[in-house]
Design a protein around this motif. Structure first.
Motif, PDB file in Angstrom:
ATOM      1  N   THR A  61       0.824  -1.210   0.000  1.00 43.87           N
ATOM      2  CA  THR A  61       0.000   0.000   0.000  1.00 43.87           C
ATOM      3  C   THR A  61       0.856   1.257   0.000  1.00 43.87           C
ATOM      4  OG1 THR A  61      -1.626  -1.233   1.283  1.00 43.87           O
ATOM      5  CG2 THR A  61      -1.917   1.137   1.162  1.00 43.87           C
ATOM      6  N   GLU A  62       1.868   1.310   0.868  1.00 41.97           N
ATOM      7  CA  GLU A  62       2.755   2.477   0.928  1.00 41.97           C
ATOM      8  C   GLU A  62       3.522   2.630  -0.373  1.00 41.97           C
ATOM      9  OE1 GLU A  62       5.040   1.455   4.320  1.00 41.97           O
ATOM     10  OE2 GLU A  62       3.731   2.510   5.718  1.00 41.97           O
ATOM     11  N   CYS A  63       3.889   1.523  -0.964  1.00 43.58           N
ATOM     12  CA  CYS A  63       4.621   1.544  -2.224  1.00 43.58           C
ATOM     13  C   CYS A  63       3.759   2.168  -3.329  1.00 43.58           C
ATOM     14  CB  CYS A  63       5.023   0.114  -2.588  1.00 43.58           C
ATOM     15  SG  CYS A  63       6.163   0.005  -3.955  1.00 43.58           S
ATOM     16  N   LEU A  64       2.500   1.762  -3.410  1.00 46.54           N
ATOM     17  CA  LEU A  64       1.597   2.299  -4.430  1.00 46.54           C
ATOM     18  C   LEU A  64       1.252   3.758  -4.180  1.00 46.54           C
ATOM     19  CD1 LEU A  64      -0.779  -0.755  -4.862  1.00 46.54           C
ATOM     20  CD2 LEU A  64       0.891   0.089  -6.510  1.00 46.54           C
ATOM     21  N   LYS A  65       1.135   4.165  -2.913  1.00 48.36           N
ATOM     22  CA  LYS A  65       0.850   5.570  -2.588  1.00 48.36           C
ATOM     23  C   LYS A  65       1.964   6.477  -3.075  1.00 48.36           C
ATOM     24  CE  LYS A  65      -2.063   5.163   1.493  1.00 48.36           C
ATOM     25  NZ  LYS A  65      -2.108   5.321   2.952  1.00 48.36           N
ATOM     26  N   ASN A  66       3.185   5.976  -3.079  1.00 45.57           N
ATOM     27  CA  ASN A  66       4.345   6.759  -3.513  1.00 45.57           C
ATOM     28  C   ASN A  66       4.645   6.594  -5.003  1.00 45.57           C
ATOM     29  OD1 ASN A  66       5.286   8.014  -1.009  1.00 45.57           O
ATOM     30  ND2 ASN A  66       5.487   5.904  -0.334  1.00 45.57           N
ATOM     31  N   LYS A  67       3.666   6.086  -5.744  1.00 46.31           N
ATOM     32  CA  LYS A  67       3.775   5.892  -7.198  1.00 46.31           C
ATOM     33  C   LYS A  67       4.946   4.991  -7.575  1.00 46.31           C
ATOM     34  CE  LYS A  67       1.507  10.207  -8.261  1.00 46.31           C
ATOM     35  NZ  LYS A  67       1.599  11.515  -8.869  1.00 46.31           N
ATOM     36  N   CYS A  68       5.120   3.931  -6.808  1.00 41.95           N
ATOM     37  CA  CYS A  68       6.143   2.933  -7.095  1.00 41.95           C
ATOM     38  C   CYS A  68       5.463   1.589  -7.335  1.00 41.95           C
ATOM     39  CB  CYS A  68       7.121   2.831  -5.933  1.00 41.95           C
ATOM     40  SG  CYS A  68       8.112   4.323  -5.720  1.00 41.95           S
ATOM     41  N   CYS A  69       6.239   0.610  -7.746  1.00 35.90           N
ATOM     42  CA  CYS A  69       5.705  -0.717  -8.067  1.00 35.90           C
ATOM     43  C   CYS A  69       6.084  -1.721  -6.993  1.00 35.90           C
ATOM     44  CB  CYS A  69       6.282  -1.188  -9.396  1.00 35.90           C
ATOM     45  SG  CYS A  69       5.912  -0.096 -10.755  1.00 35.90           S
ATOM     46  N   PRO A  70       5.099  -2.414  -6.417  1.00 37.56           N
ATOM     47  CA  PRO A  70       5.429  -3.469  -5.460  1.00 37.56           C
ATOM     48  C   PRO A  70       5.883  -4.725  -6.189  1.00 37.56           C
ATOM     49  CG  PRO A  70       3.058  -3.270  -5.694  1.00 37.56           C
ATOM     50  CD  PRO A  70       3.667  -2.193  -6.544  1.00 37.56           C
ATOM     51  N   SER A  71       6.847  -5.416  -5.614  1.00 35.92           N
ATOM     52  CA  SER A  71       7.369  -6.633  -6.222  1.00 35.92           C
ATOM     53  C   SER A  71       6.515  -7.823  -5.822  1.00 35.92           C
ATOM     54  CB  SER A  71       8.807  -6.851  -5.776  1.00 35.92           C
ATOM     55  OG  SER A  71       9.287  -8.038  -6.317  1.00 35.92           O
ATOM     56  N   LYS A  72       6.319  -8.733  -6.765  1.00 38.42           N
ATOM     57  CA  LYS A  72       5.494  -9.911  -6.490  1.00 38.42           C
ATOM     58  C   LYS A  72       6.314 -11.079  -5.927  1.00 38.42           C
ATOM     59  CE  LYS A  72       1.825  -8.783  -9.710  1.00 38.42           C
ATOM     60  NZ  LYS A  72       1.993  -7.401  -9.527  1.00 38.42           N
ATOM     61  N   THR A  73       7.613 -11.067  -6.172  1.00 35.18           N
ATOM     62  CA  THR A  73       8.466 -12.144  -5.657  1.00 35.18           C
ATOM     63  C   THR A  73       9.347 -11.609  -4.537  1.00 35.18           C
ATOM     64  OG1 THR A  73      10.200 -11.678  -7.273  1.00 35.18           O
ATOM     65  CG2 THR A  73       8.531 -13.298  -7.905  1.00 35.18           C
ATOM     66  N   GLY A  74       9.743 -12.463  -3.655  1.00 36.75           N
ATOM     67  CA  GLY A  74      10.553 -12.055  -2.516  1.00 36.75           C
ATOM     68  C   GLY A  74      12.031 -11.895  -2.832  1.00 36.75           C
TER      69      GLY A  74
END
Length: 117
Positions: A61-74
């Motif tokens: 959520t914080e990643c998307l709020k800052n207009k960044c992309c969350p990673s799906k893999t660890g």
């Protein structure tokens, strides 16, 4: 004695106005800029991930709020910068130019129809 001189009052108002003007300009230009600079989170094989400028320990959520992309893999970064989407930009410019030509093509017919009445 308890009243401020008129010149001082005008200066205070003019100090507030530029910040409001900057906010309004930012609100106008941000969607325009994002239209001509489309971004995507879809990564091609040769692209390297750049960490998001806000930090690494962010949740989705914080990643998307800052207009960044969350990673799906660890294995990769948890939050990374989006990539420029050249295909989307090409499509948007094509539609914009085609719309402009359509309007310019119909303009003489509309003018002729209005002038004949």
């Amino acid at each position: 004695s308890g009243f401020a001189p008129p010149t001082q009052h005008v200066l205070e108002k003019s100090e507030v106005a530029p910040s409001k003007l900057n906010m309004k300009l930012k609100d106008v230009y941000e969607p325009l800029l994002s239209f001509f600079r489309p971004m995507t989170c879809r990564r091609k094989d040769e692209q390297t991930l750049i960490p998001c400028h806000v930090g690494e320990g962010l949740n989705t959520t914080e990643c998307l709020k800052n207009k960044c992309c969350p990673s799906k893999t660890g294995r990769e970064l948890k939050c990374y910068m989006p990539f420029k989407d050249n295909m989307q930009l090409t499509f948007r410019l094509l539609v914009l130019v085609a719309g402009g030509f359509l309007i310019l093509g119909c303009l003489p017919f509309c003018c002729c129809a209005c002038l004949q009445r």
